[in-house]
Write an enzyme that holds these catalytic residues in place. Structure first.
Site, PDB file in Angstrom:
ATOM      1  CB  SER A 152      -0.887  -0.005   1.256  1.00  0.00           C
ATOM      2  OG  SER A 152      -1.430   1.280   1.472  1.00  0.00           O
ATOM      3  CD  GLU A 154      -2.090   5.108   5.122  1.00  0.00           C
ATOM      4  OE1 GLU A 154      -2.629   6.171   4.750  1.00  0.00           O
ATOM      5  OE2 GLU A 154      -1.548   4.990   6.238  1.00  0.00           O
ATOM      6  CE1 TYR A 176      -4.169  -1.684   5.526  1.00  0.00           C
ATOM      7  CE2 TYR A 176      -3.148   0.353   4.763  1.00  0.00           C
ATOM      8  CZ  TYR A 176      -3.746  -0.864   4.492  1.00  0.00           C
ATOM      9  OH  TYR A 176      -3.923  -1.261   3.183  1.00  0.00           O
TER      10      TYR A 176
HETATM   11  P1  NAP Z   1     -11.498  -4.746   1.694  1.00  0.00           P
HETATM   12  O1  NAP Z   1     -12.645  -4.393   0.802  1.00  0.00           O
HETATM   13  O2  NAP Z   1     -11.464  -4.215   3.077  1.00  0.00           O
HETATM   14  O3  NAP Z   1     -11.402  -6.342   1.742  1.00  0.00           O
HETATM   15  C1  NAP Z   1     -10.617  -6.996   2.709  1.00  0.00           C
HETATM   16  C2  NAP Z   1     -10.824  -8.487   2.570  1.00  0.00           C
HETATM   17  O4  NAP Z   1     -10.020  -9.157   3.565  1.00  0.00           O
HETATM   18  C3  NAP Z   1     -12.268  -8.958   2.809  1.00  0.00           C
HETATM   19  O5  NAP Z   1     -12.576  -9.953   1.880  1.00  0.00           O
HETATM   20  C4  NAP Z   1     -12.200  -9.537   4.218  1.00  0.00           C
HETATM   21  O6  NAP Z   1     -13.163 -10.535   4.459  1.00  0.00           O
HETATM   22  C5  NAP Z   1     -10.818 -10.166   4.185  1.00  0.00           C
HETATM   23  N1  NAP Z   1     -10.312 -10.474   5.533  1.00  0.00           N
HETATM   24  C6  NAP Z   1     -10.139  -9.593   6.550  1.00  0.00           C
HETATM   25  N2  NAP Z   1      -9.672 -10.251   7.622  1.00  0.00           N
HETATM   26  C7  NAP Z   1      -9.524 -11.546   7.279  1.00  0.00           C
HETATM   27  C8  NAP Z   1      -9.096 -12.725   7.959  1.00  0.00           C
HETATM   28  N3  NAP Z   1      -8.697 -12.684   9.241  1.00  0.00           N
HETATM   29  N4  NAP Z   1      -9.066 -13.901   7.292  1.00  0.00           N
HETATM   30  C9  NAP Z   1      -9.464 -13.969   6.005  1.00  0.00           C
HETATM   31  N5  NAP Z   1      -9.903 -12.895   5.302  1.00  0.00           N
HETATM   32  C10 NAP Z   1      -9.931 -11.698   5.941  1.00  0.00           C
HETATM   33  O7  NAP Z   1     -10.115  -4.304   1.001  1.00  0.00           O
HETATM   34  P2  NAP Z   1      -9.819  -3.897  -0.526  1.00  0.00           P
HETATM   35  O8  NAP Z   1     -10.051  -2.438  -0.695  1.00  0.00           O
HETATM   36  O9  NAP Z   1     -10.455  -4.868  -1.430  1.00  0.00           O
HETATM   37  O10 NAP Z   1      -8.237  -4.089  -0.553  1.00  0.00           O
HETATM   38  C11 NAP Z   1      -7.662  -5.350  -0.860  1.00  0.00           C
HETATM   39  C12 NAP Z   1      -6.242  -5.389  -0.288  1.00  0.00           C
HETATM   40  O11 NAP Z   1      -5.464  -4.335  -0.879  1.00  0.00           O
HETATM   41  C13 NAP Z   1      -6.153  -5.182   1.211  1.00  0.00           C
HETATM   42  O12 NAP Z   1      -5.060  -5.960   1.668  1.00  0.00           O
HETATM   43  C14 NAP Z   1      -5.818  -3.702   1.354  1.00  0.00           C
HETATM   44  O13 NAP Z   1      -5.146  -3.473   2.573  1.00  0.00           O
HETATM   45  C15 NAP Z   1      -4.925  -3.516   0.147  1.00  0.00           C
HETATM   46  N6  NAP Z   1      -4.888  -2.162  -0.428  1.00  0.00           N
HETATM   47  C16 NAP Z   1      -6.054  -1.547  -0.764  1.00  0.00           C
HETATM   48  C17 NAP Z   1      -6.010  -0.306  -1.362  1.00  0.00           C
HETATM   49  C18 NAP Z   1      -7.272   0.405  -1.764  1.00  0.00           C
HETATM   50  O14 NAP Z   1      -7.204   1.627  -2.029  1.00  0.00           O
HETATM   51  N7  NAP Z   1      -8.416  -0.287  -1.863  1.00  0.00           N
HETATM   52  C19 NAP Z   1      -4.764   0.308  -1.621  1.00  0.00           C
HETATM   53  C20 NAP Z   1      -3.601  -0.371  -1.282  1.00  0.00           C
HETATM   54  C21 NAP Z   1      -3.666  -1.617  -0.700  1.00  0.00           C
HETATM   55  P3  NAP Z   1     -14.632 -10.203   5.138  1.00  0.00           P
HETATM   56  O15 NAP Z   1     -15.545  -9.924   3.977  1.00  0.00           O
HETATM   57  O16 NAP Z   1     -14.929 -11.462   5.849  1.00  0.00           O
HETATM   58  O17 NAP Z   1     -14.433  -9.012   6.024  1.00  0.00           O
HETATM   59  O1  G4F Z   2     -10.573   6.746   2.280  1.00  0.00           O
HETATM   60  P1  G4F Z   2      -9.627   6.692   3.396  1.00  0.00           P
HETATM   61  O2  G4F Z   2     -10.124   6.133   4.681  1.00  0.00           O
HETATM   62  O3  G4F Z   2      -8.348   5.940   2.852  1.00  0.00           O
HETATM   63  P2  G4F Z   2      -6.810   5.859   3.343  1.00  0.00           P
HETATM   64  O4  G4F Z   2      -6.663   6.125   4.772  1.00  0.00           O
HETATM   65  O5  G4F Z   2      -6.007   6.684   2.388  1.00  0.00           O
HETATM   66  O6  G4F Z   2      -6.511   4.302   3.114  1.00  0.00           O
HETATM   67  C1  G4F Z   2      -6.942   3.629   1.948  1.00  0.00           C
HETATM   68  O7  G4F Z   2      -5.952   3.715   0.967  1.00  0.00           O
HETATM   69  C2  G4F Z   2      -4.716   3.041   1.305  1.00  0.00           C
HETATM   70  C3  G4F Z   2      -3.753   3.264   0.140  1.00  0.00           C
HETATM   71  O8  G4F Z   2      -3.077   4.480   0.331  1.00  0.00           O
HETATM   72  C4  G4F Z   2      -5.027   1.581   1.524  1.00  0.00           C
HETATM   73  F1  G4F Z   2      -3.882   0.898   1.765  1.00  0.00           F
HETATM   74  C5  G4F Z   2      -6.004   1.428   2.678  1.00  0.00           C
HETATM   75  O9  G4F Z   2      -6.329   0.039   2.838  1.00  0.00           O
HETATM   76  C6  G4F Z   2      -7.266   2.199   2.330  1.00  0.00           C
HETATM   77  O10 G4F Z   2      -7.889   1.549   1.239  1.00  0.00           O
HETATM   78  O11 G4F Z   2      -9.084   8.177   3.725  1.00  0.00           O
HETATM   79  C7  G4F Z   2      -8.512   9.003   2.741  1.00  0.00           C
HETATM   80  C8  G4F Z   2      -8.265  10.403   3.316  1.00  0.00           C
HETATM   81  C9  G4F Z   2      -7.516  10.408   4.657  1.00  0.00           C
HETATM   82  O12 G4F Z   2      -6.516  11.391   4.618  1.00  0.00           O
HETATM   83  C10 G4F Z   2      -8.570  10.806   5.678  1.00  0.00           C
HETATM   84  O13 G4F Z   2      -8.080  11.529   6.811  1.00  0.00           O
HETATM   85  O14 G4F Z   2      -9.530  11.010   3.580  1.00  0.00           O
HETATM   86  C11 G4F Z   2      -9.454  11.687   4.823  1.00  0.00           C
HETATM   87  N1  G4F Z   2     -10.808  11.838   5.359  1.00  0.00           N
HETATM   88  C12 G4F Z   2     -11.422  13.025   5.642  1.00  0.00           C
HETATM   89  N2  G4F Z   2     -12.627  12.802   6.169  1.00  0.00           N
HETATM   90  C13 G4F Z   2     -11.638  10.839   5.707  1.00  0.00           C
HETATM   91  C14 G4F Z   2     -12.782  11.447   6.206  1.00  0.00           C
HETATM   92  N3  G4F Z   2     -11.515   9.504   5.630  1.00  0.00           N
HETATM   93  C15 G4F Z   2     -12.557   8.748   6.034  1.00  0.00           C
HETATM   94  N4  G4F Z   2     -12.455   7.404   5.939  1.00  0.00           N
HETATM   95  N5  G4F Z   2     -13.697   9.300   6.559  1.00  0.00           N
HETATM   96  C16 G4F Z   2     -13.865  10.643   6.674  1.00  0.00           C
HETATM   97  O15 G4F Z   2     -14.880  11.138   7.143  1.00  0.00           O
END
Ligand code: NAP
Ligand code: G4F
Length: 349
Positions: A152, A154, A176
């Protein structure tokens, strides 16, 4: 890509295990992928992507008191669902041993940054140690599988260089981000120590109508739709100044797949190369439905984080040049598509 895929299947894929002339089962010639986190946003798009390419898909789900299959309901007949948990080594080893996949995508994690501040130990168990558990299983029972780890942006946190690329030093700002950094380095370590084909995609934020409601994009698009339909009047939010590089999740799962088709295992940064503030996000979403966001947004310190990541922007030059990946949706297209999807969903209820 297609040509390389065919070569790949004859060298690493299931075709290698099926001796010529010994199989009349055409399925034995299809590559098999195992996805952890298949019920999540990315897991559902990746499963669709791989099914369209002819893969057999095995999805790992954890046991819950009720099924969270909302995002993959339409895929269920075509996907094999197996049960395992990131906390449980034995269950992971068994599902990988039984599936013998060609490719493993580890998308499962505790993925919400604020929860990592309130549940830092559990986040470490899932998001950090969970990666080692899967890698141990791969090393012991399926070392020929290609492994993808969901790293990520992050991990860049308090950024040390702008834009962020593969060589940018890490400085995570949340439990995280720190857990993801562990997952990232243990993947590098298993590649270097045991010769596994194991890679990390350092993915910047990616969104879609399937994004969880607690993430900022979906929270905003859902609220814009609700307020437009007269079902709400205000939206309480945190830091509007934070900037992110937001792309479309459907594009990012293609990047994951491309990474596992490369001739040598390498880590890649995946993002659009554009950054926008949360305030811009709100303005585009509310503007799309003819609302003035200033009349509806209330800044609430409750949503501020103990430590913030202020500004992320990717340099995706390497993946564009080497793997031919490119994002297909602009920021405005992404946000308006999400607002329209939320409007349709709410109007259907
Ligand atoms: P998500 O919607 O939160 O999905 C997370 C998945 O992990 C769900 O299927 C959840 O299952 C499963 N999970 C959580 N805990 C588990 C456990 N103990 N055992 C087995 N499965 C478990 O996340 P996403 O946005 O699709 O992201 C996919 C991956 O990419 C994650 O690793 C996230 O950290 C990473 N990532 C995401 C972003 C982004 O912007 N979306 C960016 C960078 C990296 P349940 O349905 O049972 O909760
Ligand atoms: O949408 P966010 O919660 O995503 P964040 O923290 O960037 O993390 C996501 O992206 C990561 C990749 O860089 C992933 F690895 C991670 O799993 C996840 O998918 O927040 C984005 C930004 C933050 O700066 C937060 O402070 O939005 C700002 N924000 C402002 N108001 C808010 C809010 N975020 C959330 N969730 N809710 C608010 O009300």
């Amino acid at each position: 890509m297609h040509g390389r895929q065919q070569v790949r299947f004859t060298t690493h894929g299931r075709a290698q295990r099926a001796a010529p002339g010994t199989t009349s089962d055409w399925r034995a010639l299809m590559p098999k992928a195992l996805i952890t986190g298949i019920t999540g946003q990315d897991g559902s798009y990746l499963a669709e992507h791989l099914l369209a390419k002819g893969y057999d898909v095995v999805g790992v789900v954890r046991r819950t008191s009720h099924h969270s299959y909302e995002r993959i309901e339409h895929l269920i007949p075509r996907v094999e669902i197996v049960a395992a948990d990131l906390l449980d080594q034995h269950s992971l080893t068994i599902v990988i041993q039984e599936a013998q996949p060609d490719e493993i995508y580890n998308l499962a994690a505790q993925s919400f940054v604020p929860t990592s501040f309130t549940q830092p130990v559990l986040t470490g168990e899932f998001t950090a140690l969970g990666v080692t558990r899967i890698l141990e299983a791969v090393r012991l029972v399926c070392p020929r599988a290609r492994f993808y780890q969901a790293s990520s942006s992050e991990m860049f946190g308090k950024v040390q260089q702008t834009p962020q690329r593969e060589t940018t030093p890490f400085y995570p700002r949340s439990p995280y981000g720190i857990a993801k950094l562990y997952g990232h380095w243990i993947t590098v370590n298993y590649r270097e120590s045991y010769g596994l084909y194991a890679v990390s995609g350092i993915l910047f934020n990616h969104e879609s109508p399937r994004r969880g409601m607690e993430f900022v994009t979906r929270k905003v698009t859902d609220a814009a739709a609700r307020i437009k339909l007269g079902r709400a009047t205000e939206l309480r939010m945190g830091n509007l100044d934070a900037k992110r590089d937001w792309g479309f999740a459907g594009d990012y799962v293609d990047a994951m797949w491309r990474m596992l088709q490369a001739p040598t295992p390498q880590d890649y940064v995946v993002g659009t190369g554009e950054s926008h503030s949360v305030e811009e996000l709100v303005a585009v979403a509310f503007g799309h439905v003819g609302l003035d966001w200033r009349k509806h947004i209330v800044v609430d310190p409750k949503f501020y984080r103990p430590a913030e990541v202020d500004f992320l922007i990717a340099d995706p030059a390497r993946i564009k040049a080497e793997l031919g990946w490119t994002p297909t949706l602009s920021f405005e297209q992404l946000v308006t598509m999400m607002v329209d999807a939320d409007l349709r969903r709410l109007q259907a209820r």
